[in-house]
Design an enzyme around this catalytic site. Sequence first.
Site, PDB file in Angstrom:
ATOM      1  N   ASN A 268       0.803  -1.220   0.000  1.00  0.00           N
ATOM      2  CA  ASN A 268       0.000   0.000   0.000  1.00  0.00           C
ATOM      3  C   ASN A 268       0.839   1.274   0.000  1.00  0.00           C
ATOM      4  O   ASN A 268       0.379   2.317  -0.442  1.00  0.00           O
ATOM      5  CB  ASN A 268      -0.955   0.006   1.198  1.00  0.00           C
ATOM      6  CG  ASN A 268      -0.304  -0.469   2.471  1.00  0.00           C
ATOM      7  OD1 ASN A 268       0.250  -1.562   2.528  1.00  0.00           O
ATOM      8  ND2 ASN A 268      -0.361   0.341   3.499  1.00  0.00           N
TER       9      ASN A 268
ATOM     10  N   GLY B 107     -13.701  -3.591  -0.792  1.00  0.00           N
ATOM     11  CA  GLY B 107     -14.499  -2.794  -1.717  1.00  0.00           C
ATOM     12  C   GLY B 107     -14.042  -1.355  -1.866  1.00  0.00           C
ATOM     13  O   GLY B 107     -13.975  -0.834  -2.977  1.00  0.00           O
TER      14      GLY B 107
ATOM     15  N   CYS C   7      -2.654   4.772   7.404  1.00  0.00           N
ATOM     16  CA  CYS C   7      -2.863   4.254   8.755  1.00  0.00           C
ATOM     17  C   CYS C   7      -1.825   4.777   9.738  1.00  0.00           C
ATOM     18  O   CYS C   7      -2.016   4.665  10.937  1.00  0.00           O
ATOM     19  CB  CYS C   7      -2.853   2.738   8.740  1.00  0.00           C
ATOM     20  SG  CYS C   7      -3.981   2.073   7.529  1.00  0.00           S
TER      21      CYS C   7
HETATM   22  N1  PLP Z   1      -4.424  -4.605   3.315  1.00  0.00           N
HETATM   23  C1  PLP Z   1      -3.901  -3.582   2.639  1.00  0.00           C
HETATM   24  C2  PLP Z   1      -2.712  -3.830   1.768  1.00  0.00           C
HETATM   25  C3  PLP Z   1      -4.453  -2.306   2.755  1.00  0.00           C
HETATM   26  O1  PLP Z   1      -3.906  -1.291   2.073  1.00  0.00           O
HETATM   27  C4  PLP Z   1      -5.575  -2.112   3.598  1.00  0.00           C
HETATM   28  C5  PLP Z   1      -6.140  -0.760   3.787  1.00  0.00           C
HETATM   29  O2  PLP Z   1      -5.484   0.232   3.602  1.00  0.00           O
HETATM   30  C6  PLP Z   1      -6.098  -3.234   4.266  1.00  0.00           C
HETATM   31  C7  PLP Z   1      -5.509  -4.457   4.110  1.00  0.00           C
HETATM   32  C8  PLP Z   1      -7.299  -3.101   5.148  1.00  0.00           C
HETATM   33  O3  PLP Z   1      -8.458  -3.036   4.374  1.00  0.00           O
HETATM   34  P1  PLP Z   1      -9.827  -2.512   5.052  1.00  0.00           P
HETATM   35  O4  PLP Z   1      -9.682  -1.047   5.209  1.00  0.00           O
HETATM   36  O5  PLP Z   1     -10.896  -2.880   4.080  1.00  0.00           O
HETATM   37  O6  PLP Z   1      -9.954  -3.240   6.343  1.00  0.00           O
END
Ligand code: PLP
Length: 395
Positions: free
Chosen positions: A160, A209, A334
Site C-alpha cells: 500500500n 471494496g 494508517c
Molecule cells: N491490506 C492492505 C494492503 C491495505 O492497504 C488495507 C487498507 O489500507 C487493508 C488491508 C485493510 O483493508 P480494510 O480497510 O478494508 O480493512
Amino acid sequence: MSSKKLIYLDNNATTAVAPEVFEAMRPYLCERYGNPGSIHTFGGSVMAKIEEAREQVAALIGASRKDRHGKFTEIIFTSCGSESDNTAVFSALRACPKRKKVVISVVEHPAVLSLGKELEKRGYPVSYIPVDSKGRLDMERYEEMVDSETAIVSIMWANNETGNIYPVEKCAEIAHRYGALFHTDAVQAIGKIPCNVSDSEIDMLSLSGHKLHAPKGVGVLYVRRGINFHPMQIGGHQERGRRAGTENVASIIALGKAAELAMKSIRDENTRVKALRDRLEQGICGSIPKAMVLGDPENRLPNTSLIGFEAVEGESILMMMDRLGICASSGSACTTGSLEPSHVLRAMGVPYTVAHGAIRFSLSTYNTADEIEFVIREMPGIIAWLRKLSPFWKE
Ligand code: PLP
C-alpha cells in the site's frame, strides 16, 4: 469545507464510489430493502442479486470454479480487507492444528502484521521475511523460513505504501512444497493489475471494496474449493455458514458492479493512469533537488508513487498541500498522525531524513492531466519553503 477544487491523490487510502456503482446499490437501500434470507419474494429475490455480485467478483479474480448448483462458492463476502485477512490466518491455524508456524513479510499492512504480533503473544512462532532497500522480498530468506511446521504463509500482492508488486504465485508454490497454505492480501492489487487465482496455487485471497470504487464496509475472502475452512464469525447460515451476519446487501451489490467496472478499467490504469503517475514523478524529481522515488522501479502498481523529500517533514508537506486542496498521504494512511517513519520505510532502511519526508501519491482513473500539472507546479514552492525552515537542509 471550502469550495476550492479537490485534487484527490490518496486512492490507496480509499476511493470515490463510482456513479455507476452508486446507481446499482441505491434501490437496495430504500426500495428493495428485504432480508435475502427471508422466505417471501420481496426479501428472497435480493439473494439472486447477491449471487450475481459473487459471480462478478469471481470473474475479476478468475475464481471460476462452481459448486454443483452452479454457485461461485469460493467467494465469501466479509466486512472489509482486515476481516478477510484475519479470517484467512485464523482459519488456517485451526485447519492444521499440528502446524503452529506463520510466515509473513515485514512490509504487510497492519491487518496482517499486527495479527502476527498478536499471534506471537499467544505462543505461535511467527517469521518475518525481510526486504531490501527497494522493498523487494528476500526470496532466499523466505525459502529458509518456510518448513513442515508452517501452517500458513501470508504475503501481500502489492504494498500500500510503495506500490511494490510481490511474486505471490512463486511464493505460493514454495509454501505448497512444504504443505503450508498460502494467503495473499490483494487489497491494493485488485482493480489495478490483473490478478488471476486460477493460474496460481494461491489458496486464499483478500480484497476490499473501498479500494476499488465500491463503498467502505464490504470485502471478500476467496477460499479455493477443497480448502478446509473454519469461520471466524459464528451465528446464522449466511454465506453458507462461513460468515454469519445479515448480508450488507447494497454494498455487496455495489462491490459486484465495481468488480465489473474494474475489469474494464485495468487497461486505463496501466496506460493512462500509469502515464500520469510517471509524468508526476518526472515533473517532481526533475524540478526539486534531492527528491527520490522509493520502492521497486521495475515492479510497482501503475497508480502509486512514494517520493522522499530530503530534510523536510512529511506532515508539514501534507498540510501545505492540503491548503491547496491536494490530498495525499505520508507513507501510509494508517500511520498518519504518528511522527515515526512507517514500518515499511524502516524495513527498507531508508535514511531517516528521507523517510520522514516521504509522500505517497496514489492516483485513480478519475485523475486528469491538468490535476497532475497543477501538483507539479506547486510542489517545488512547498518544498523550498519548508527547507528554508529546516535545520537539516544543506544546499
Ligand atoms: N491490506 C492492505 C494492503 C491495505 O492497504 C488495507 C487498507 O489500507 C487493508 C488491508 C485493510 O483493508 P480494510 O480497510 O478494508 O480493512
